[in-house]
Scaffold this motif. Structure first.
Motif, short mmCIF file in Angstrom:
data_model
loop_
_atom_site.label_atom_id
_atom_site.label_comp_id
_atom_site.label_asym_id
_atom_site.label_seq_id
_atom_site.Cartn_x
_atom_site.Cartn_y
_atom_site.Cartn_z
N VAL A 5 -2.94 40.91 -9.60
CA VAL A 5 -2.20 41.62 -10.64
C VAL A 5 -1.85 40.63 -11.75
O VAL A 5 -1.34 39.55 -11.48
CB VAL A 5 -0.90 42.25 -10.07
CG1 VAL A 5 -0.09 42.91 -11.18
CG2 VAL A 5 -1.25 43.26 -8.99
N PRO A 6 -2.12 40.95 -13.01
CA PRO A 6 -1.79 40.02 -14.10
C PRO A 6 -0.30 39.66 -14.11
O PRO A 6 0.56 40.48 -13.82
CB PRO A 6 -2.18 40.81 -15.36
CG PRO A 6 -3.22 41.76 -14.90
CD PRO A 6 -2.82 42.15 -13.51
N SER A 7 -0.02 38.41 -14.45
CA SER A 7 1.35 37.91 -14.37
C SER A 7 2.29 38.64 -15.32
O SER A 7 3.49 38.75 -15.04
CB SER A 7 1.38 36.41 -14.65
OG SER A 7 0.77 36.10 -15.88
N GLY A 8 1.78 39.16 -16.43
CA GLY A 8 2.63 39.91 -17.34
C GLY A 8 3.22 41.15 -16.69
O GLY A 8 4.40 41.49 -16.93
N LEU A 9 2.43 41.84 -15.87
CA LEU A 9 2.93 43.03 -15.17
C LEU A 9 3.94 42.64 -14.10
O LEU A 9 4.96 43.31 -13.93
CB LEU A 9 1.77 43.81 -14.54
CG LEU A 9 1.06 44.83 -15.45
CD1 LEU A 9 0.24 44.13 -16.53
CD2 LEU A 9 0.18 45.77 -14.63
N ILE A 10 3.67 41.56 -13.38
CA ILE A 10 4.59 41.11 -12.33
C ILE A 10 5.94 40.72 -12.94
O ILE A 10 7.00 41.05 -12.42
CB ILE A 10 3.98 39.95 -11.55
CG1 ILE A 10 2.76 40.43 -10.76
CG2 ILE A 10 5.01 39.33 -10.60
CD1 ILE A 10 1.99 39.32 -10.06
N ALA A 11 5.90 40.03 -14.08
CA ALA A 11 7.14 39.57 -14.71
C ALA A 11 8.01 40.74 -15.15
O ALA A 11 9.22 40.76 -14.89
CB ALA A 11 6.81 38.67 -15.90
N VAL A 12 7.42 41.74 -15.81
CA VAL A 12 8.23 42.85 -16.30
C VAL A 12 8.72 43.72 -15.14
O VAL A 12 9.82 44.28 -15.18
CB VAL A 12 7.45 43.67 -17.35
CG1 VAL A 12 6.38 44.55 -16.72
CG2 VAL A 12 8.38 44.51 -18.20
N ALA A 13 7.93 43.80 -14.05
CA ALA A 13 8.37 44.54 -12.87
C ALA A 13 9.56 43.86 -12.22
O ALA A 13 10.55 44.51 -11.83
CB ALA A 13 7.22 44.66 -11.87
N GLU A 14 9.51 42.53 -12.10
CA GLU A 14 10.63 41.80 -11.49
C GLU A 14 11.87 41.85 -12.37
O GLU A 14 13.00 41.84 -11.87
CB GLU A 14 10.23 40.35 -11.20
CG GLU A 14 9.23 40.20 -10.07
CD GLU A 14 9.76 40.76 -8.75
OE1 GLU A 14 10.98 40.74 -8.53
OE2 GLU A 14 8.94 41.23 -7.94
N HIS A 15 11.69 41.92 -13.67
CA HIS A 15 12.84 42.07 -14.55
C HIS A 15 13.54 43.41 -14.28
O HIS A 15 14.78 43.48 -14.22
CB HIS A 15 12.42 41.99 -16.02
CG HIS A 15 13.56 42.07 -16.97
ND1 HIS A 15 13.87 43.22 -17.66
CD2 HIS A 15 14.49 41.15 -17.35
CE1 HIS A 15 14.94 43.01 -18.42
NE2 HIS A 15 15.33 41.77 -18.25
N ALA A 16 12.76 44.47 -14.10
CA ALA A 16 13.34 45.78 -13.79
C ALA A 16 14.09 45.72 -12.46
O ALA A 16 15.19 46.28 -12.33
CB ALA A 16 12.24 46.84 -13.75
N ARG A 17 13.53 45.06 -11.47
CA ARG A 17 14.20 44.92 -10.18
C ARG A 17 15.51 44.14 -10.33
O ARG A 17 16.52 44.48 -9.73
CB ARG A 17 13.29 44.22 -9.17
CG ARG A 17 12.01 44.96 -8.83
CD ARG A 17 11.23 44.20 -7.76
NE ARG A 17 9.89 44.72 -7.60
CZ ARG A 17 9.58 45.83 -6.93
NH1 ARG A 17 10.54 46.53 -6.36
NH2 ARG A 17 8.32 46.22 -6.84
N GLY A 18 15.46 43.09 -11.12
CA GLY A 18 16.64 42.27 -11.32
C GLY A 18 17.77 43.04 -11.97
O GLY A 18 18.94 42.88 -11.61
N LEU A 19 17.43 43.88 -12.97
CA LEU A 19 18.45 44.69 -13.61
C LEU A 19 19.10 45.65 -12.62
O LEU A 19 20.32 45.86 -12.63
CB LEU A 19 17.85 45.47 -14.78
CG LEU A 19 17.43 44.65 -16.00
CD1 LEU A 19 16.77 45.56 -17.03
CD2 LEU A 19 18.62 43.94 -16.62
N ALA A 20 18.28 46.25 -11.76
CA ALA A 20 18.82 47.17 -10.76
C ALA A 20 19.72 46.43 -9.77
O ALA A 20 20.79 46.92 -9.40
CB ALA A 20 17.69 47.87 -10.02
N ALA A 21 19.30 45.23 -9.37
CA ALA A 21 20.11 44.45 -8.43
C ALA A 21 21.44 44.04 -9.05
O ALA A 21 22.45 43.90 -8.35
CB ALA A 21 19.34 43.21 -7.98
N ALA A 22 21.45 43.86 -10.38
CA ALA A 22 22.68 43.47 -11.07
C ALA A 22 23.54 44.67 -11.44
O ALA A 22 24.61 44.51 -12.05
CB ALA A 22 22.33 42.69 -12.33
N GLY A 23 23.09 45.88 -11.10
CA GLY A 23 23.87 47.07 -11.39
C GLY A 23 23.70 47.59 -12.80
O GLY A 23 24.52 48.37 -13.27
#
Length: 362
Positions: free
Chosen positions: A222-240
């Protein structure tokens, strides 16, 4: 014996030579890696192209790193309490720093060190952000073998002094004609599992993946650009704060700008993430156009008002600066964009954006 100052001058000369070669970003990062490997003494490296507006990773070139650790590294980078990340480095006001420095001599406090660096024989890492006032143009991580000891203050200083020159070089590697003569891509969708692996993708998403394909970065492919934006979304959810946007602009190897938007399908950081990829709209490309010309934030403000047709007096009142300062900014804008008047500047920017928005003939 080459002195420290002589070495630095030689490196700067090589960087200037690279600026004349007009290499695409991927090739440029590869050449920079070969240039700095010996002077900085690293055994492994990871170079990133980034979204100039957000600093999110959009592409990756690696050397001597295990691709199985990339997805985990993205997680630790985007939303884990690590002592050294690109965001933390940027917030510190420094261009370069080492993990041992950031962890105050206790690298074992870092999950990244325990899980990814130490098992592969690395004892320290050096991070650099290639930022300019105009935007974030790239970043890099260099890994030092354990038997070489920590990166020295001298090496960090060299990296810090070289960083602005490399930043300028990377900025110029982004396309100046942001339409790039490429027809727009229809929106595509890709779904990633919690480990950053591809679950499903539609045919239009496959076309996007093909344009962003990398070699040796992530084990999943998977291209790193997709992984980065996906993990950002996860991080926002984890931070509430799941309602905030997770969006990144990516320049493909064909010079086409795409926007990646990530959303959590189950609403939780442990679920699947859908990424919608589409050709960037003119309003999304416009900031990239101004940034890629090297305009400072204030010059970008002036440029946007010029594009809206405002005269010097109106720009002066709007930005609370004197007319003479407006004229100084305009001179700099014209020089950086290679034009001589407001009309030429407007044509230079708006023309390609309008052409990019038009449907293909027929």
């Amino acid at each position: 014996m080459v002195t420290r100052s002589r070495l630095e001058l030689e490196l700067l000369g090589s960087i200037r030579d690279l600026s004349k070669a007009a290499l695409p970003l991927g090739r440029l990062l590869t050449e920079l890696n070969a240039l700095l490997r010996e002077p900085l003494g690293y055994a492994g490296s990871c170079w990133h192209g980034t979204d100039p507006a957000t600093g999110f990773v959009t592409s990756t070139i690696v050397e001597n790193l295990n691709p199985r650790g990339f997805e985990r590294a993205a997680y630790l980078e985007m939303w884990a309490p690590e002592p050294l990340t690109f965001t933390r480095l940027r917030a510190s006001g420094h261009r370069a720093a080492t993990l041992i420095q950031a962890a105050r001599g206790r690298p074992e406090d870092s999950a990244r060190f325990r899980e990814l660096l130490e098992p592969e024989g690395f004892g320290d890492e050096l991070r650099i952000n290639f930022d300019l006032p105009s935007g974030c143009w790239g970043s890099a991580v260099f890994m030092r073998a354990t038997d070489r000891g920590a990166f020295t203050t001298r090496e960090v200083g060299l990296a810090t002094r070289l960083a602005p020159h490399i930043s300028q070089l990377l900025c110029r590697a982004y396309p100046s004609d942001l339409s790039a003569g490429q027809p727009p891509l229809p929106p595509g969708v890709a779904v990633l599992d919690p480990n950053g692996r591809l679950v499903s993708v539609d045919p239009r998403g496959e076309a996007v993946l093909d344009e962003l394909a990398e070699t040796g970065a992530a084990s999943s492919g998977v291209p790193s650009g997709l992984i980065a934006v996906a993990e950002h979304a996860r991080g926002l959810a984890a931070a509430g704060t799941p309602g905030l946007p997770s969006r990144s602009r990516v320049c493909t190897r064909r010079g086409r700008w795409l926007t990646l938007h990530a959303t959590l399908l189950e609403g939780t950081p442990s679920g699947q993430v859908a990424i919608i990829a589409a050709t960037a709209t003119p309003s999304e490309i416009l900031p990239m156009a101004l940034m890629s010309m090297g305009l400072s934030p204030r010059e970008q403000d002036v440029a946007l008002l010029v594009l809206r047709g405002h005269d010097t007096a109106t720009i002066s009142r709007t930005l609370y600066i004197t007319p003479a300062t407006v004229q100084d900014h305009l001179k700099s804008i014209f020089t950086k964009s290679g034009v001589r008047s407001r009309r030429e500047f407007t044509a230079r920017i708006i023309g390609p954006l309008v052409n990019a928005a038009l449907p293909p003939p027929g």
